[in-house]
Scaffold this motif. Structure first.
Motif, PDB file in Angstrom:
ATOM      1  N   LEU A   1       0.841  -1.195   0.000  1.00  0.00           N
ATOM      2  CA  LEU A   1       0.000   0.000   0.000  1.00  0.00           C
ATOM      3  C   LEU A   1       0.877   1.245   0.000  1.00  0.00           C
ATOM      4  O   LEU A   1       1.971   1.260   0.568  1.00  0.00           O
ATOM      5  N   PHE A   2       0.357   2.312  -0.609  1.00  0.00           N
ATOM      6  CA  PHE A   2       1.113   3.558  -0.786  1.00  0.00           C
ATOM      7  C   PHE A   2       0.146   4.697  -0.474  1.00  0.00           C
ATOM      8  O   PHE A   2      -0.985   4.703  -0.966  1.00  0.00           O
ATOM      9  N   THR A   3       0.568   5.647   0.342  1.00  0.00           N
ATOM     10  CA  THR A   3      -0.313   6.768   0.650  1.00  0.00           C
ATOM     11  C   THR A   3       0.493   8.008   1.019  1.00  0.00           C
ATOM     12  O   THR A   3       1.720   7.953   1.138  1.00  0.00           O
ATOM     13  N   THR A   4      -0.205   9.135   1.186  1.00  0.00           N
ATOM     14  CA  THR A   4       0.475  10.378   1.536  1.00  0.00           C
ATOM     15  C   THR A   4      -0.456  11.281   2.321  1.00  0.00           C
ATOM     16  O   THR A   4      -1.665  11.131   2.269  1.00  0.00           O
ATOM     17  N   ASP A   5       0.132  12.217   3.051  1.00  0.00           N
ATOM     18  CA  ASP A   5      -0.658  13.183   3.804  1.00  0.00           C
ATOM     19  C   ASP A   5       0.163  14.459   3.996  1.00  0.00           C
ATOM     20  O   ASP A   5       1.385  14.395   4.084  1.00  0.00           O
TER      21      ASP A   5
ATOM     22  N   ASP B   1      -2.890   6.043   8.295  1.00  0.00           N
ATOM     23  CA  ASP B   1      -3.643   5.735   7.068  1.00  0.00           C
ATOM     24  C   ASP B   1      -3.316   4.325   6.578  1.00  0.00           C
ATOM     25  O   ASP B   1      -4.185   3.617   6.058  1.00  0.00           O
ATOM     26  N   LEU B   2      -2.053   3.928   6.721  1.00  0.00           N
ATOM     27  CA  LEU B   2      -1.678   2.558   6.350  1.00  0.00           C
ATOM     28  C   LEU B   2      -2.248   1.563   7.358  1.00  0.00           C
ATOM     29  O   LEU B   2      -2.754   0.499   6.983  1.00  0.00           O
TER      30      LEU B   2
ATOM     31  N   VAL C   1      -4.978   1.745   9.311  1.00  0.00           N
ATOM     32  CA  VAL C   1      -6.420   1.482   9.192  1.00  0.00           C
ATOM     33  C   VAL C   1      -6.753   0.730   7.905  1.00  0.00           C
ATOM     34  O   VAL C   1      -7.849   0.182   7.768  1.00  0.00           O
ATOM     35  N   SER C   2      -5.827   0.710   6.964  1.00  0.00           N
ATOM     36  CA  SER C   2      -6.004  -0.119   5.766  1.00  0.00           C
ATOM     37  C   SER C   2      -5.546  -1.551   6.026  1.00  0.00           C
ATOM     38  O   SER C   2      -5.560  -2.384   5.121  1.00  0.00           O
TER      39      SER C   2
ATOM     40  N   ALA D   1       4.984  10.603   2.798  1.00  0.00           N
ATOM     41  CA  ALA D   1       4.385   9.525   2.007  1.00  0.00           C
ATOM     42  C   ALA D   1       4.884   8.232   2.612  1.00  0.00           C
ATOM     43  O   ALA D   1       5.996   8.181   3.146  1.00  0.00           O
ATOM     44  N   GLY D   2       4.054   7.198   2.569  1.00  0.00           N
ATOM     45  CA  GLY D   2       4.422   5.963   3.247  1.00  0.00           C
ATOM     46  C   GLY D   2       4.071   4.724   2.455  1.00  0.00           C
ATOM     47  O   GLY D   2       3.100   4.707   1.696  1.00  0.00           O
TER      48      GLY D   2
ATOM     49  N   MET E   1     -11.985   0.036   8.473  1.00  0.00           N
ATOM     50  CA  MET E   1     -11.486   0.917   9.537  1.00  0.00           C
ATOM     51  C   MET E   1     -11.112   2.258   8.915  1.00  0.00           C
ATOM     52  O   MET E   1     -10.699   2.328   7.760  1.00  0.00           O
ATOM     53  N   ARG E   2     -11.236   3.320   9.688  1.00  0.00           N
ATOM     54  CA  ARG E   2     -10.743   4.637   9.262  1.00  0.00           C
ATOM     55  C   ARG E   2     -10.397   5.435  10.510  1.00  0.00           C
ATOM     56  O   ARG E   2     -11.036   5.266  11.554  1.00  0.00           O
ATOM     57  N   ASP E   3      -9.409   6.320  10.384  1.00  0.00           N
ATOM     58  CA  ASP E   3      -9.106   7.194  11.522  1.00  0.00           C
ATOM     59  C   ASP E   3      -9.832   8.521  11.327  1.00  0.00           C
ATOM     60  O   ASP E   3      -9.745   9.137  10.275  1.00  0.00           O
TER      61      ASP E   3
END
Lengths: 339, 339
Positions: free
Chosen positions: B56-60, B85-86, B88-89, B150-151, B221-223
């Motif tokens: 998984l790849f995400t950013t904030d 974000d990672l 809760v995924s 980004a993670g 799930m979500r934060d």
């Protein structure tokens, strides 16, 4: 919504933010023209699949005034900047994330043009923008739009580009003329009373890096962005302890770039390029790399501009008249800020 | 250099920028206490190795005033925000990149405290910060420091958390009280003449998500960050077309948060949390998840706060007195901006 301006409510997590993401970001980043099934605005993170090979991860931030200039915009820079960092490391870029910090009052029409530019340039570079985030900065606390991208790429087997490969005797090649981006942005911003048809060199360097990354004798590549060619030479000298000898007359600089620099007192060797590659190669590979690069549209003016030697860890340049001078590491800012 | 302030030269690519990166960023992000061999400031991109599993790849992006507040700072938010974000995924976070946009004039001592906080929180969350970039914003064009991370994370086999799992009949659980972060930052910033010992809930949610992510019946799930619990409910309702029924008296809100909200006229359901999880679970799994969460220090006040039903796609809440009211989607900004 393109006649509107960004308000603080576009950043509050609620309805206006959702509409901005749907109508501006998601609409252009995953459109009829640009298939991007990885982008799921309902998810906290995107699922990605990577091919086998060495995986690389990098990031870059982007601030530029004006945000649109001849030859590019902050959106194209944000795509190319991160993809180019992966490219000069020998990788193919696959996935990007996008962060936007947008000042309250920014025109949504401008934002939309930039997002379209991001989408088009990502498609041309073969990367998918899979996740993003938007924050709104209160009026007066931002210079329009700041962007940050992070990227994942994969190196094909056999690519082993790294700083520690560099050896005394290596040659320094540049893929094209230096300083175009710096001068183009400067002229677009400042009221110097000068005009020209100069365009930024902002572009993907992937065609240049893919063409040579598996060659024997290719030791290292870097794109000469902030601080220009001179700064790449300093980075190499500092990391390796070797001396860099540039040959001034061999360094390609376009006439209008040279003229603007002479009038304003800048040195083009310190000006940012956004679509060039510096390659450090074994002496016996230099001609081969130049021959390959010169067959490509973006490599027609590629040149062998210097050598790396034992000696003292410094950067010197042989001038037109045969003298040598030291190129100092950039300290205080002698340049208009363009990134 | 900690008595100094950030100047434009810290962003020009030259000597001052190199020293800032070496003495502040690299020094703390790869120190004697924090082993981080992936961080190589000589490289354009970091080489990473990922375990097998779904990647998984995400950013904030992160903006907060003040940058330091009771219970956290913008640095801890930048680590936890992307890792959460990672988490809760359903993933374990492995690698982060870090972008800093720093306003000219910012104190280097502050920057150093924030980078130390980033390093400490990354270590605690088990992630390595492998690449970064710094840009300096001209004075007056930034609110101190903006960060983007980004993670990359990997889901263990068997984890299948996604919005489309949600079904009518599911229960809505929260892992702890809501609104602490929003109120703590508000009180730290505004001269309301109110003081309290409220701390932000900013924290890693990994212990909460790891404890339940492989359970049968866990659907999503979500934060609840920007826009709070109410906004997560709207996102679910919009994506699924289902009705959300919250049970007001069951939603945990600390007394001081409730008091501040009553005095200032805010609704804690819209206030950001930075260390809570909302889990959507099958009815028969609800008790099990609550039991597991309540054994954890950060899950002691976990609660079952509502259900998901066929009906109309909206969010409603049953009040203390037994009435029902609609919770509207957040539109214009009724809240002080805290992110």
């Amino acid at each position: 919504m393109s006649g509107e301006k960004i308000s603080l409510a576009h950043g509050n997590g609620g309805k206006h933010m959702r509409e901005l993401i749907e109508n501006v970001f998601a609409r252009h980043l995953n459109s009829d023209h640009i298939e991007n099934p990885h982008l799921d605005t309902d998810a906290d993170a995107a699922t990605i699949e990577l091919p086998p090979g060495k995986t690389l991860f990098t990031t870059d931030g982007f601030i530029v005034q004006p945000m649109e200039f001849p030859g590019g915009d902050i959106g194209s820079l944000a795509v190319h900047g991160t993809c180019n960092d992966l490219a000069v490391s020998g990788a193919d870029p696959y996935f990007l994330t996008l962060n936007a910090f947008i000042e309250e009052g920014t025109s949504i029409a401008l934002l939309e043009r930039l997002v379209k530019s991001i989408a088009r340039n990502a498609k041309d570079s073969g990367v998918s923008i899979v996740a993003g985030d938007t924050k709104v900065l209160p009026r007066g606390q931002g210079g329009g739009i700041y962007l940050a991208t992070a990227g994942i790429g994969v190196c094909p087997p056999g690519v082993t580009i790294k700083m520690s490969n560099i050896q005394a005797g290596d040659h320094i090649l540049v893929s094209g003329p230096v300083g175009d981006h710096g001068v183009a942005v400067m002229l677009a911003r400042e009221a110097f009373g000068m005009r020209g048809d100069l365009k930024s060199d902002a572009a993907s360097v992937l065609p240049l890096t893919r063409a040579i990354r598996e060659l024997d004798g290719l030791h290292f590549m870097r794109d000469p962005t902030r601080g220009g060619l001179a700064t790449v030479c300093h980075e190499i000298s500092l990391a390796t302890g070797l001396q860099i000898n540039l040959h001034g007359p061999s360094i390609p600089v376009r006439d209008p770039v040279q003229s603007v620099c002479e009038i304003l007192g800048y040195d083009p060797l310190y000006l940012a390029c956004e679509g060039r590659v510096v390659a450090i190669v074994a002496a016996e590979a230099a001609e081969k790399v130049l021959t390959i690069w010169r067959t490509l549209p973006q490599g027609k003016m590629a040149a062998d501009v210097g050598t790396i030697e034992q000696g003292v860890a410094r950067v010197q340049i042989e001038t037109e008249l045969g003298g040598n001078r030291i190129l100092e590491e950039l300290e205080d800012d002698p340049l208009p800020r363009i990134c």
